[in-house]
Design an enzyme around this catalytic site. Structure first.
Site, PDB file in Angstrom:
ATOM      1  N   TRP A 103       0.825  -1.212   0.000  1.00  0.00           N
ATOM      2  CA  TRP A 103       0.000   0.000   0.000  1.00  0.00           C
ATOM      3  C   TRP A 103       0.853   1.253   0.000  1.00  0.00           C
ATOM      4  O   TRP A 103       0.532   2.228  -0.687  1.00  0.00           O
ATOM      5  CB  TRP A 103      -1.004  -0.003   1.151  1.00  0.00           C
ATOM      6  CG  TRP A 103      -2.076  -1.026   0.938  1.00  0.00           C
ATOM      7  CD1 TRP A 103      -2.322  -2.134   1.692  1.00  0.00           C
ATOM      8  CD2 TRP A 103      -3.053  -1.068  -0.138  1.00  0.00           C
ATOM      9  NE1 TRP A 103      -3.375  -2.855   1.164  1.00  0.00           N
ATOM     10  CE2 TRP A 103      -3.837  -2.229   0.060  1.00  0.00           C
ATOM     11  CE3 TRP A 103      -3.327  -0.247  -1.236  1.00  0.00           C
ATOM     12  CZ2 TRP A 103      -4.888  -2.577  -0.809  1.00  0.00           C
ATOM     13  CZ3 TRP A 103      -4.367  -0.591  -2.095  1.00  0.00           C
ATOM     14  CH2 TRP A 103      -5.127  -1.747  -1.881  1.00  0.00           C
ATOM     15  N   ASP A 173      -1.865   6.636   6.152  1.00  0.00           N
ATOM     16  CA  ASP A 173      -2.917   5.767   5.641  1.00  0.00           C
ATOM     17  C   ASP A 173      -3.209   4.769   6.757  1.00  0.00           C
ATOM     18  O   ASP A 173      -2.399   3.882   7.033  1.00  0.00           O
ATOM     19  CB  ASP A 173      -2.426   5.057   4.373  1.00  0.00           C
ATOM     20  CG  ASP A 173      -3.429   4.035   3.844  1.00  0.00           C
ATOM     21  OD1 ASP A 173      -4.515   3.888   4.435  1.00  0.00           O
ATOM     22  OD2 ASP A 173      -3.115   3.386   2.817  1.00  0.00           O
ATOM     23  N   LYS A 197     -12.705  -1.668   6.386  1.00  0.00           N
ATOM     24  CA  LYS A 197     -12.004  -2.629   7.244  1.00  0.00           C
ATOM     25  C   LYS A 197     -12.438  -2.482   8.701  1.00  0.00           C
ATOM     26  O   LYS A 197     -12.887  -3.437   9.303  1.00  0.00           O
ATOM     27  CB  LYS A 197     -10.493  -2.475   7.104  1.00  0.00           C
ATOM     28  CG  LYS A 197     -10.003  -3.154   5.827  1.00  0.00           C
ATOM     29  CD  LYS A 197      -9.084  -2.337   5.002  1.00  0.00           C
ATOM     30  CE  LYS A 197      -8.867  -2.977   3.634  1.00  0.00           C
ATOM     31  NZ  LYS A 197      -8.131  -2.109   2.735  1.00  0.00           N
TER      32      LYS A 197
HETATM   33  C1  LIG Z   1      -7.546  -1.591   1.649  1.00  0.00           C
HETATM   34  C2  LIG Z   1      -6.465  -0.577   1.719  1.00  0.00           C
HETATM   35  C3  LIG Z   1      -6.357   0.466   0.787  1.00  0.00           C
HETATM   36  C4  LIG Z   1      -7.265   0.587  -0.415  1.00  0.00           C
HETATM   37  O1  LIG Z   1      -8.490   1.102  -0.092  1.00  0.00           O
HETATM   38  P1  LIG Z   1      -9.602   1.379  -1.219  1.00  0.00           P
HETATM   39  O2  LIG Z   1     -10.741   1.831  -0.385  1.00  0.00           O
HETATM   40  O3  LIG Z   1      -9.857   0.097  -1.942  1.00  0.00           O
HETATM   41  O4  LIG Z   1      -9.083   2.432  -2.117  1.00  0.00           O
HETATM   42  C5  LIG Z   1      -5.357   1.381   0.963  1.00  0.00           C
HETATM   43  N1  LIG Z   1      -4.490   1.296   1.992  1.00  0.00           N
HETATM   44  C6  LIG Z   1      -4.552   0.299   2.896  1.00  0.00           C
HETATM   45  C7  LIG Z   1      -3.566   0.256   4.012  1.00  0.00           C
HETATM   46  C8  LIG Z   1      -5.538  -0.665   2.785  1.00  0.00           C
HETATM   47  O5  LIG Z   1      -5.609  -1.664   3.687  1.00  0.00           O
END
Ligand SMILES: *Cc1c(COP(=O)(O)O)cnc(C)c1O
Length: 362
Positions: A103, A173, A197
């Site tokens: 990511w 993030d 999540k």
């Molecule tokens: C799942 C995830 C993403 C992607 O998220 P989207 O909503 O599909 O754009 C980005 N960063 C991390 C750490 C993730 O777990």
């Protein structure tokens, strides 16, 4: 209802049953309005109260950091990969990134396209199975911010502590570990997370930012991609994903009922502890992937002796009602995602199954 699955999906992921039941009860008619929340104007009093309540609850759970604002945006964390550099990198600057895995790499690539990107530290030499030591993180002199990925969902690593960046904005993030533990929000300039999540269903992305960073944005970028647009319009510039925001509000109520972040953190550490103990106590039958000090309490990654045995394991789990234990296609192996809403009971059932499976193979 048939038995609920032991859901270890990485995202979208398990939601609290109590929240789903509450949503079911309110689904057709919301607050005596004669309609569902999906059918009403996002400019009306009922929706706006839910929207504002969700923002307040989130800040409250985070300890009411002063000078921060919550935004609800769309396009997932992936859109934030682009919005962060577009909004913050001025001419002659770069975004500095800590490269921790899949990511972080995606975020870095967008910054390259939208301003300029610099590597402040990397754990590539360790195949991304550890978080770099904090004192090895060196932002560029012309950095507009330092970007980190607090939890690498695919590799199963997580920061135990966060770097101190002084006056340089720290941007994180937190898609896969937001609200999983207590954090000091004041260390961060901006935090973002897709909801699917730990916060609710997909469709809404949460941004928690210092107001001074988002009050003004460059007028050279598209209006919808400016943080200031969402800030000035209380995230109602265009139609918000109203049902997703409603669900986030319900999940936040549930987090409060779990004892807030400290209560949730205790539960999460218990669940992760049980799983890692089972892995470590298996005499090498199961092998943890991430290095000890960097292990995630949200995504537990492990391997077995051969891919063949891993396949056999996954198949056997599926027959017993476990879902989502296959590792990400890019790294293989096995992964149990144990987000906030995954009950202790599911983790206990998994560890019992793992011990049983090991015996049958012995
Ligand atoms: C799942 C995830 C993403 C992607 O998220 P989207 O909503 O599909 O754009 C980005 N960063 C991390 C750490 C993730 O777990």
């Amino acid at each position: 209802m048939s038995k609920r699955a032991y859901n270890f999906n990485a995202g979208p992921a398990a939601l609290p049953l109590a929240v789903l039941e509450r949503a079911q009860a309110e689904f057709v008619e919301f607050r005596e309005s004669g309609m569902s929340i999906m059918e009403m104007s996002h400019r009306g009093a009922i929706y706006e109260s839910v929207h504002n309540e969700a923002q307040e609850r989130l800040l409250n759970l985070l300890g009411n950091p002063q000078g921060y604002k919550v935004l609800f945006v769309q396009g997932g964390a992936t859109t934030q990969f682009a919005m962060v550099p577009l909004n913050f990198i001025s001419a002659g600057q770069v975004g500095s990134y800590v490269m921790t895995g899949s990511w972080a790499d995606k975020a870095f690539k967008e910054a390259k396209l939208a301003g300029g990107a610099h590597v402040a530290a990397t754990s590539e030499d360790k195949k991304f199975l550890a978080i770099p030591a904090l004192d090895s993180i060196k932002p560029a002199d012309n950095a507009a911010y330092l970007h980190i990925t607090s939890n690498e969902t695919i590799e199963g690593t997580q920061y135990a502590e966060f770097p101190d960046t002084g006056s340089l904005p720290l941007i994180a993030d937190m898609s896969s570990d937001i609200l999983s533990r207590s954090i000091d929000v004041s260390k961060f300039g901006l935090i973002y997370a897709g909801a699917q999540k730990n916060l609710g269903p997909s469709g809404v992305t949460v941004v928690i930012a210092k107001e001074e960073l988002i009050a003004e944005s460059p007028s050279t970028i598209p209006t919808i991609l400016r943080y200031s647009t969402h800030y000035k319009n209380n995230s109602l510039y265009n139609t918000p994903p109203s049902f997703s925001v409603y669900m986030v509000n319900e999940v936040l109520k549930w987090v409060e009922e779990q004892g807030g972040l400290s209560g949730i953190e205790t539960k999460n550490r218990d669940k992760a502890g049980l799983l890692y103990e089972t892995i470590d106590g298996s005499g090498g039958f199961y092998r943890g992937v991430a290095e000890a000090g960097s292990r995630s309490i949200m995504n537990v990654t492990f391997r077995m002796e051969s891919e063949e045995l891993e396949k056999k394991f996954v198949k056997a789990t599926e027959q017993e009602g476990f879902v989502g234990l296959k590792g990400h296609r890019s790294v293989g192996g096995l992964r149990a995602s144990i987000y906030n809403a995954v009950p202790h009971e599911s983790v206990k059932a998994l560890t019992d199954f793992m011990k049983h499976f090991q015996q049958t193979q012995g």
